[in-house]
Structure formats: C-alpha cells, structure tokens
Design an enzyme around this catalytic site. Sequence first.
Site, mmCIF file in Angstrom:
data_model
loop_
_atom_site.group_PDB
_atom_site.id
_atom_site.type_symbol
_atom_site.label_atom_id
_atom_site.label_comp_id
_atom_site.label_asym_id
_atom_site.label_seq_id
_atom_site.Cartn_x
_atom_site.Cartn_y
_atom_site.Cartn_z
ATOM 1 N N GLU A 181 -1.129 -2.470 1.737
ATOM 2 C CA GLU A 181 -1.303 -1.589 0.577
ATOM 3 C C GLU A 181 -0.218 -0.525 0.527
ATOM 4 O O GLU A 181 -0.518 0.667 0.424
ATOM 5 C CB GLU A 181 -2.688 -0.936 0.621
ATOM 6 N N GLU A 250 -8.439 -8.747 -0.419
ATOM 7 C CA GLU A 250 -9.628 -8.000 0.023
ATOM 8 C C GLU A 250 -10.621 -7.912 -1.125
ATOM 9 O O GLU A 250 -10.461 -7.095 -2.027
ATOM 10 C CB GLU A 250 -9.272 -6.578 0.482
HETATM 11 C C1 GAL Z 1 -8.387 -1.088 1.924
HETATM 12 C C2 GAL Z 1 -7.598 -1.299 3.207
HETATM 13 C C3 GAL Z 1 -8.495 -1.843 4.304
HETATM 14 C C4 GAL Z 1 -9.751 -1.017 4.387
HETATM 15 C C5 GAL Z 1 -10.437 -0.986 3.036
HETATM 16 C C6 GAL Z 1 -11.692 -0.149 3.007
HETATM 17 O O1 GAL Z 1 -7.718 -0.279 1.039
HETATM 18 O O2 GAL Z 1 -6.531 -2.191 2.991
HETATM 19 O O3 GAL Z 1 -7.811 -1.830 5.509
HETATM 20 O O4 GAL Z 1 -9.413 0.261 4.794
HETATM 21 O O5 GAL Z 1 -9.587 -0.412 2.104
HETATM 22 O O6 GAL Z 1 -12.613 -0.665 3.894
#
Ligand code: GAL
Length: 727
Positions: A181, A250
């Site tokens: 990110e 994600e």
């Molecule tokens: C995303 C990040 C992950 C984790 C998630 C929240 O932005 O890439 O590593 O932090 O948020 O659980």
Amino acid sequence: MGSASKCILMLLVLMICIQLIQCSVTYDSKALVINGQRRILFSGSIHYPRSTPQMWEDLIQKAKDGGLDVVDTYVFWNVHEPSPGNYNFEGRYDLVGFIKLVQKAGLYLHLRIGPYICGEWNFGGFPVWLKYIPGISFRTDNEPFKIAMQGFTEKIVQMMKDEKLFESQGGPIILSQIENEYGPESKKFGAAGHSYMTWAADMALELATGVPWVMCKEEDAPDPVIDTCNGFYCDYFSPNKPYKPTMWTEAWTGWFSEFGVPNHQRPAEDLAFAIARFIQKGGSFVNYYMYHGGTNFGRTAGGPFITTSYDYDAPIDEYGLVRQPKYDHLKELHKAVRLCEKTLVSADATVTSLGTYKQAHVFSSSEGCAAFLSNFNIKSSARITFNNMQYDLPPWSISILPDCKNVAFNTAKVGVKASEAQMSPTNVNLHSWGTFNEDVLLSNTDSEITVVGLLEQLNITRDTSDYLWYTTSVNINPSESFLHHGQNPSLSVQSAGHALHVFCNGQLSGSAFGTRTDRRFTYNGNVNLQAGSNIISLLSVAVGLPNNGPHFETWNTGVLGPVVLNGLDQGKMDLTWQKWSYQTGLKGEAMNLVSPSGISSVDWLTGSLATLKPQPLTWYKAYFRSPKGMDPLALDMHSMGKGQIWINGHNLGRYWTVFSSGDCSGCSYAGTYRPRFCQLGCGQPTQRWYHIPRSWLKPTHNLLVIFEEIGGDVSSISIVKRNIVDQ
Ligand code: GAL
C-alpha cells in the site's frame, strides 16, 4: 541432419515448450495465466507466525476444503532477523516449512515479501534495529534503507529459489508482492516517493522469480508489475493498464481489534456480496484478509494497542475452528463461480439495466453463458425478469446463474446454520500459586543511566522490553502547607505513549493510557509526598509499536514531558529538567522468571497468602496439568488488570482487561462502498480469552507465569476450552 536427429531435436523443443507452459505464470487483461490457463483464483491470508507449526496443516486443509486455490502470507522481517545478520527461520518462523505444507496440500502461494507489511504487526514488520542505521529514513528514496530492504528481499527470494518454490521452478509460489500500500505514502513523499517506488519495482523484477510481482494500492506500479486493490469492496477498481488483470489482494473479512474498542463483525452476506460484485465486474483474483487471523503472540502486536487476538472475524477463527455461516457461505460462492470459471475468463460482461438498482451482467462465449443478477437496493427486495424468467433478489444481493438459467447461489441467502463458539470450563486447577513482587525503581544506584532531562523510550530500550523506568527525586520542605492542612500536590506527566504507571515512594498513585489513534496522553493525579526526599518512579509501557503512518519510525514513545508538580507553596515545580535515572525492563525479565529454567531464581511467596490481595507490579506463577482432549484452549483473564502471560517459557502475549466503549445496538447499514458492520462486546473487556496452543503444553507440570502491572485476582483465572455449539 538425419531424420532420427531431427526427431530428437523436435522432441527436445517440445519438452522445453511443455516445461515452459507447465511451469509458468503470466497474465493478460482477464486473469493470471497458470500453465497456459486463465484462472479465477480464491486466496486466503494465513500468517505463519500467528499460529503454531502444529496448526498449519489443519488450517491449510481447511482453506482447501473452503474452496481456496491460494494461501497468502506476508514475510515477517523482524522475527526473521532479530539482529543484523542473525537469522531465525525456526518454529513459528519456518517460512519454507509453511510453504511446503501449502504445496503438499496442492495449493498455490502468494508471497507478500514487503518487507514493509503493516499487518498490525510490531513496527509494520521492520526490525527495530533498522531505525538505528545512521542516516536511515524508511520507505523513501534513501540509500541506507534501500540497501537494507534489498538485502532482505534478495535473501528471501534466494531461499525460495534454493528450495525450488517458485512456480517457474515447479513450486507453489505464483505471485509475489513488493512494498505494501505504498500509493498513499508515495503521494505524501512527492518525487522521492515516486522514485523509491520505481526503484522497488525494478529491484524486485531484477530478482527474476519467473512469476509476476504485484504492488497493492499503488496506481503508478510500473509495467509489468500489477497494481491491485485492497478494501471492503473493490468493484470500483481497474488496474492501471488495460492489459493487466483485475486483482483484489485484501478483501477484508472483518477487522482487527484494539484494546478498549468493541470487536467488529462483518456479516457473511455482505462479504459474499462484495466478492460477487467484484467477479461480475471482471475481477479474477480475490484474497481474503484474513482467512485465518490467529494470534499476536509475545510482543508481536503492532498498533499500539492492537489486541493479542487477531481473530479478525475470519472464516477460520483465532483457534483454528471454522466460523459458520461465513466459512460455508463463501465455500458455496466459490463453487458457483467455479462452475462458470471458463466462461468468466473468456468473455467480457454485457451489462444491462433491469431498473433502478438492478442489473444483469452476462458473460457469453463458446465456453457457455453465465449471468450475475444484482440488486443494489439496501432495503428492498426485487423481482426481475431475465431471459423471460422471473427471479427474486433479496436486498443488497447478487444471484449467480452459471448457465444463465439456474440460480446456483445468492449472496444474501445463507443456507448454512450459524455456529457459536463457546468457552467452557475444564476441570484443570491452577495450583501452588506463588507471588513475587517486582521492585519499583527507587534509586539511581540500580539504574543504567542518570542524565538531566527526559529521554525517548525506544532509544533506550531498543524494544528489548515493553518497560522503561524513569525515576527522579523531589525534596519537600517540612514547612510546605499541604503537609499540615490541605490537599496533596498533583503531578502532571505528559507522555508520548503508550501507557504509564506512576509511583510515589514505591506506592502506585495511578495509571494513564493513550489510544491507537492518539498515543499521547497526560497523566494527572495527586501524589502522596512527605517532608524531605521523595522518589517519583514512572513506569512507561509500550503496547506494540506503530505499524503504519508516514515515517512512523520517527514517532516517539515514553515520557518526554513536561513533568510538573502543582499545588506547592511556590506554585508549580517543573521536574522535566531534573536528573532522571533510567532502567530498561523488569527485574523479573532480567532474571528470566518467565521460563522453567529461571523460575527458581527468586524466593516466591507461596500458600494462601500468595493470592490474597490484588497488588501492582506482581509476578505470579502456578502449575497445571494439560486438559484432556483436542479442543483448543485459552486462559480466562477477566479478573486481571494488564500485563503479559507465559506458559512453559512461551510468551502468549499482552493481556489487558480494559472495557470497550461503543454502541453495540444493531449493525450499521452498508453503503455503496461502506461495509455492513456489527459491533460486539460493548461494556465488556475487548479481549478476555488468551489462546494457549496445545503444542506448548506437556501432560503435567506446565508452568504459567503472569506479570500483572496494576492489580488483579489470580484466584479467578481459569483454563477453558473452545468448542462450537450448533444453533
Ligand atoms: C491494510 C494493510 C494490512 C492491514 C489491513 C488492516 O491496509 O495492507 O496490512 O494492516 O490494512 O487489517
């Protein structure tokens, strides 16, 4: 050339081709192409250090049974390289062992090397020593940082190559991630951000893994690196080039927990709806973050204030049990998509409006016809006509018709029974409690350093312990009026975070805490000062180092002042620029009380006296036999305050019985890109139970050690087992 040698040559060429096709991962606009085939892939994050090696095989099998094709994990630099050049890939950190189990199960792996990983992990996965490399600045165009990042990335890639783990070598790794990110950060850093990002992509590509690299949330990702989406919904997302596939690295299945805040729950329907929306838009890779969240054992939680549990409301719960209906509902979704996978990857959807909020996405090719019928109305259901047939769609739902006729799945219709996990008692007693009082630092003779002024915490502890003592003395004139009548003076202490216990002449005066979003706080409380010399001892406590934010490596921890006494005859007395003495860590930590080998290095107070009254800064020990059976186990810590727990020398993590405030009445409605969330456990401790991995226990004589900071009742601690009750 004779015909025999021609034949052999052709055969060789053929074999090389087969080799290339069989062992290659490429991509086009539709999908990742594995061994010549476009694939729709379902993936799930399972982070190897968040469970034990004994749990891995079962978790991976459950992922496979849930219809996943890929397991995704970050690589956790700080646990692998605890000091520069000293590596640890043992036990929970056995990355290669974990990947081989994924391979054995016949699944693929997405290796998110980072090495910045965020992940609610201490310092975002960076080793703390990295901060102390002269001239370093994290995640930007900075030579010392780039050298260190490249060194670790190369090390990991080489390890994978040596074990033949990339798909290009016949292994399971089909994809790797560099950075994490970085897009939002890059914008803040301007030109330096852009050139660092480009450097990171080039550096990764030069490692020639033979499989694609992704950069999540990085819309400038240079070719051939694929930019991917992270979020609760990703159907608004398109990659930065039309020839790249649409990938979601994600898909948040729930959310992490932080101490003092209610737990989050994302209903299965909303998650399934989000995934179906993404697939109908042409998405071909979905990774559930998290599929199994697990546990932040020891001091691995980031934050600060991220809980020890990283359950995440994931389809497999913290303890490794499937969570229904989420697990099966997603499994059904995967099955429905699988039925029309070939059609989906061979056609672009034709989108037809069927009225306000209603659409049909139709994929049609020589492979067949598949349709997604959607109702985006949050509140009302819809009856629609499609291909002369009528279909009913519940609010906020999508139906999948793998043959353009029959509904195989609707995201809002959950055909699976909900299961509720419960914690039930075991008949195991914790016996022969012993206590040992940790010393309050009272003089500078015990201290490491004495200097004028207040020092930043990490600079001293280097995160070898959560704890740092700050001690100073105050001389009170016997003529001070508060000594004869009136109120005790009050002490005001400003801290940069994260928690603070204030002691005056060895007695606890009070405590104060920051929050994850605002680590800084001011302690205000009366102190019981006497005529003559008084000792003020401040125990500053770190509760997980920050894991994101621009240049979080520069954020301060500890008491930086001002520290001021108010209510004296002279008005206030500023203690900030006095002499302060410092001590890293606890005496009990230095004596290794937490382990079976160090336990007898002090005289424990035993018998009924040992557990009588709650008191601050106390070590407790007890023994227990292992509960019978296979059910996962936990410690019920509801009667305790705040501290850490060890079993047979393994650190279970930080506990804190802070009550969560918030509104738990009902669930919020989803919006266009806002997920539906429910809050759980308002007015209850955010985390009451602490996972004890079965493999950390032996049949009898297990040693439990607890360090309590504030005061708690150990006689009410119990060992419970987790099981699922069908509703
Ligand atoms: C995303 C990040 C992950 C984790 C998630 C929240 O932005 O890439 O590593 O932090 O948020 O659980």
